[in-house]
Design an enzyme around this catalytic site. Structure first.
Site, PDB file in Angstrom:
ATOM      1  N   ARG A  23      29.979  45.058  42.899  1.00 30.58           N
ATOM      2  CA  ARG A  23      31.143  45.858  43.318  1.00 30.58           C
ATOM      3  C   ARG A  23      30.948  46.493  44.694  1.00 30.58           C
ATOM      4  NH1 ARG A  23      34.843  47.406  38.959  1.00 30.58           N
ATOM      5  NH2 ARG A  23      34.949  45.476  37.786  1.00 30.58           N
ATOM      6  N   ARG A  27      36.072  51.002  45.574  1.00 28.69           N
ATOM      7  CA  ARG A  27      36.748  52.275  45.861  1.00 28.69           C
ATOM      8  C   ARG A  27      35.862  53.372  46.431  1.00 28.69           C
ATOM      9  NH1 ARG A  27      38.996  52.101  39.963  1.00 28.69           N
ATOM     10  NH2 ARG A  27      37.088  50.889  39.931  1.00 28.69           N
ATOM     11  N   ARG A  36      43.332  48.395  50.459  1.00 28.41           N
ATOM     12  CA  ARG A  36      44.068  48.241  49.202  1.00 28.41           C
ATOM     13  C   ARG A  36      45.453  48.877  49.326  1.00 28.41           C
ATOM     14  NH1 ARG A  36      42.635  50.856  43.454  1.00 28.41           N
ATOM     15  NH2 ARG A  36      43.266  52.631  44.707  1.00 28.41           N
ATOM     16  N   ASP A  73      38.736  38.846  40.866  1.00 27.54           N
ATOM     17  CA  ASP A  73      38.424  39.486  39.589  1.00 27.54           C
ATOM     18  C   ASP A  73      38.264  38.423  38.516  1.00 27.54           C
ATOM     19  OD1 ASP A  73      38.368  42.426  38.488  1.00 27.54           O
ATOM     20  OD2 ASP A  73      39.222  41.164  36.918  1.00 27.54           O
ATOM     21  N   TYR A 150      38.763  40.354  26.707  1.00 32.62           N
ATOM     22  CA  TYR A 150      39.937  40.992  27.322  1.00 32.62           C
ATOM     23  C   TYR A 150      41.227  40.290  26.885  1.00 32.62           C
ATOM     24  CZ  TYR A 150      36.833  43.699  30.312  1.00 32.62           C
ATOM     25  OH  TYR A 150      35.875  44.571  30.762  1.00 32.62           O
TER      26      TYR A 150
HETATM   27  O1  CP3 Z   1      32.597  43.572  45.044  1.00 36.38           O
HETATM   28  C1  CP3 Z   1      32.553  42.809  44.039  1.00 36.38           C
HETATM   29  O2  CP3 Z   1      31.727  42.930  43.127  1.00 36.38           O
HETATM   30  C2  CP3 Z   1      33.505  41.624  43.990  1.00 36.38           C
HETATM   31  C3  CP3 Z   1      34.712  41.759  43.272  1.00 36.38           C
HETATM   32  C4  CP3 Z   1      34.719  41.999  41.764  1.00 36.38           C
HETATM   33  C5  CP3 Z   1      35.671  42.856  41.142  1.00 36.38           C
HETATM   34  N1  CP3 Z   1      35.543  42.734  39.795  1.00 36.38           N
HETATM   35  C6  CP3 Z   1      36.638  43.693  41.866  1.00 36.38           C
HETATM   36  C7  CP3 Z   1      37.302  44.789  41.158  1.00 36.38           C
HETATM   37  C8  CP3 Z   1      33.963  41.426  40.741  1.00 36.38           C
HETATM   38  C9  CP3 Z   1      32.768  40.488  40.831  1.00 36.38           C
HETATM   39  C10 CP3 Z   1      34.510  41.897  39.499  1.00 36.38           C
HETATM   40  C11 CP3 Z   1      34.007  41.472  38.182  1.00 36.38           C
HETATM   41  C12 CP3 Z   1      34.607  42.038  36.974  1.00 36.38           C
HETATM   42  N2  CP3 Z   1      35.907  42.400  36.762  1.00 36.38           N
HETATM   43  C13 CP3 Z   1      33.899  42.216  35.761  1.00 36.38           C
HETATM   44  C14 CP3 Z   1      32.459  41.830  35.518  1.00 36.38           C
HETATM   45  C15 CP3 Z   1      31.490  42.784  36.097  1.00 36.38           C
HETATM   46  C16 CP3 Z   1      31.460  44.135  35.429  1.00 36.38           C
HETATM   47  O3  CP3 Z   1      31.823  45.115  36.119  1.00 36.38           O
HETATM   48  O4  CP3 Z   1      31.054  44.219  34.263  1.00 36.38           O
HETATM   49  C17 CP3 Z   1      34.795  42.755  34.824  1.00 36.38           C
HETATM   50  C18 CP3 Z   1      34.477  43.119  33.396  1.00 36.38           C
HETATM   51  C19 CP3 Z   1      36.067  42.855  35.464  1.00 36.38           C
HETATM   52  C20 CP3 Z   1      37.356  43.306  34.862  1.00 36.38           C
HETATM   53  C21 CP3 Z   1      37.879  44.510  35.516  1.00 36.38           C
HETATM   54  N3  CP3 Z   1      38.363  44.548  36.802  1.00 36.38           N
HETATM   55  C22 CP3 Z   1      37.985  45.805  34.957  1.00 36.38           C
HETATM   56  C23 CP3 Z   1      37.552  46.187  33.551  1.00 36.38           C
HETATM   57  C24 CP3 Z   1      38.548  46.619  35.949  1.00 36.38           C
HETATM   58  C25 CP3 Z   1      38.940  48.064  35.788  1.00 36.38           C
HETATM   59  C26 CP3 Z   1      37.778  48.957  35.815  1.00 36.38           C
HETATM   60  C27 CP3 Z   1      37.556  49.451  37.210  1.00 36.38           C
HETATM   61  O5  CP3 Z   1      36.410  49.393  37.687  1.00 36.38           O
HETATM   62  O6  CP3 Z   1      38.556  49.922  37.786  1.00 36.38           O
HETATM   63  C28 CP3 Z   1      38.728  45.828  37.109  1.00 36.38           C
HETATM   64  C29 CP3 Z   1      39.267  46.277  38.414  1.00 36.38           C
HETATM   65  C30 CP3 Z   1      38.482  45.949  39.639  1.00 36.38           C
HETATM   66  N4  CP3 Z   1      37.866  44.750  39.904  1.00 36.38           N
HETATM   67  C31 CP3 Z   1      38.306  46.807  40.773  1.00 36.38           C
HETATM   68  C32 CP3 Z   1      37.577  46.086  41.730  1.00 36.38           C
HETATM   69  C33 CP3 Z   1      37.178  46.523  43.116  1.00 36.38           C
HETATM   70  C34 CP3 Z   1      38.888  48.193  40.920  1.00 36.38           C
HETATM   71  C35 CP3 Z   1      40.347  48.043  41.152  1.00 36.38           C
HETATM   72  C36 CP3 Z   1      40.939  48.962  42.153  1.00 36.38           C
HETATM   73  O7  CP3 Z   1      40.688  48.834  43.375  1.00 36.38           O
HETATM   74  O8  CP3 Z   1      41.728  49.800  41.708  1.00 36.38           O
END
Ligand code: CP3
Length: 343
Positions: A23, A27, A36, A73, A150
């Site tokens: 990540r 944010r 964003r 994602d 999910y």
């Molecule tokens: O920088 C990176 O790592 C690359 C991009 C990336 C994102 N999600 C961006 C993201 C990657 C590799 C992921 C993987 C992901 N997404 C996983 C596996 C890794 C882990 O964290 O366990 C999972 C389970 C998801 C599903 C997901 N996406 C959830 C549950 C959420 C909400 C929780 C949260 O952190 O807000 C997301 C949203 C998400 N994916 C964000 C980002 C940057 C935040 C969204 C935002 O900007 O509002």
């Protein structure tokens, strides 16, 4: 081969481990929040190749990480298969649920996923042109089990209860979903590699809730199938697996799944991983992500401890899970300086 990440993945022990962070585009960075905002919302950002490439590059510019991870994602694949997907601010993802054969029958398969996912491949193409030559580009997908949790629940759940329930009540349907996701993941990752991804990571964030035979069938086996299929198409492609919270199931995962690197969370110690996991190949992880919030001497000493513990084999420094929005960007800098001064 000069890129440090590729050298570590090939099994080389380097004087200091290369480093990137789960990540890393996110944010906690003001520049991410600004981009964003420009895109409108998270999904619009994922599907806007110029802006998705921009947020991927932001942490590379700011910190000089050794790898960039494609901004996308794991839930884009279910959307491409036909599930509805949206994000509720402050809560997380929502999807249309898969509870019955009729729900499953609404999903598509095959080439159709690319209609939705083409912008992601375009992001990869932009990145492979724009990244510094020493930076490795990592593509990724969710593992079938984690993505299925999910899709079945329609949201994130603390214990993946709905997915376990479907597995118990309608195993045939559950297995069809895992198979469909395995197939879709192979197609999706194949296109990422063709577009320029140099390494693939498979995120199985909820692998730890699968026990015994279920772990082998629904975490290990899909990872093995995806990896062997990708490697038959791209023989030199390194693959990283992240079966989070696998515990003792981390042991032998490299060999059984055929992957080059196993990413470990923070529930096992680096010393334990050096002894039990690293003999199989490269290890990535395991600094607690809370150190990115709290910083200070604890961050420095923990970072040094992990680097030292894993210094006798191939190692990529990373967190045990993604950095959180409340992290302080200065702590990321301190972590990187500490790792790079360890040699
Ligand atoms: O920088 C990176 O790592 C690359 C991009 C990336 C994102 N999600 C961006 C993201 C990657 C590799 C992921 C993987 C992901 N997404 C996983 C596996 C890794 C882990 O964290 O366990 C999972 C389970 C998801 C599903 C997901 N996406 C959830 C549950 C959420 C909400 C929780 C949260 O952190 O807000 C997301 C949203 C998400 N994916 C964000 C980002 C940057 C935040 C969204 C935002 O900007 O509002």
């Amino acid at each position: 081969m000069t890129k440090t990440i590729l050298r570590a993945l090939a099994g080389e022990t380097l004087p200091t481990p290369p480093i990137w962070m789960m990540r890393q585009a996110g944010r906690y960075l003001p520049e991410y929040r600004a981009t964003r905002g420009e895109a409108g919302d998270f999904l619009s950002l994922c599907y806007n190749p110029e802006l998705a490439a921009e947020v991927t590059l932001q942490p590379i510019r700011r910190y000089g990480f050794d790898a960039a991870i494609l901004f996308a994602d794991i839930l884009l694949l279910p959307q491409a298969l036909g599930a509805d997907l949206w994000f509720v601010t402050g809560e997380g993802p929502r999807l249309s649920t898969i509870q019955s054969q009729a729900d499953f029958d609404k999903l598509g398969r095959g080439e159709m996923i690319h209609d939705t996912l083409n912008p992601v491949y375009e992001t990869v193409r932009i990145l492979s042109k724009e990244l510094p030559k020493e930076t490795t580009l990592i593509g990724f997908a969710g593992a079938p089990w984690t993505v299925a949790t999910y899709m079945i629940a329609g949201r994130g759940t603390p214990d993946q209860g709905p997915a376990h329930a479907l597995k118990a009540e309608n195993r045939a349907l559950f297995e069809k979903l895992i198979e469909r996701l395995t197939e879709g993941t192979i197609d999706y990752l194949t296109e990422q590699v063709k577009a320029g991804a140099e390494v693939i990571k498979i995120f199985d964030s909820w692998a730890g809730s699968l026990k015994g035979e279920d772990f082998d069938k629904y975490a290990l086996e899909p990872a093995r199938i995806i990896t062997s299929e990708l490697k038959s198409r791209f023989p030199d492609l390194p693959v990283i697996a992240f079966p989070r919270q696998a515990g003792d199931n981390y042991i032998g995962f490299h060999e059984k799944a055929g992957v080059d690197c196993v990413a470990i969370d923070d529930s096992v110690s680096a010393e334990w991983a050096a002894q039990h996991v690293q003999p199989g190949g490269c290890v990535q992880g395991n600094l607690k992500n809370t150190h990115m919030v709290t910083g200070g001497e604890a961050l420095v000493s923990e970072t040094k401890r992990i680097v030292k513990a894993l210094s006798n084999g191939p190692h990529i420094f990373n967190l045990g899970h993604g950095i959180t929005p409340d992290a302080d960007p200065e702590n990321v800098k301190l972590m990187i300086e500490t790792v790079r001064s360890c040699g």
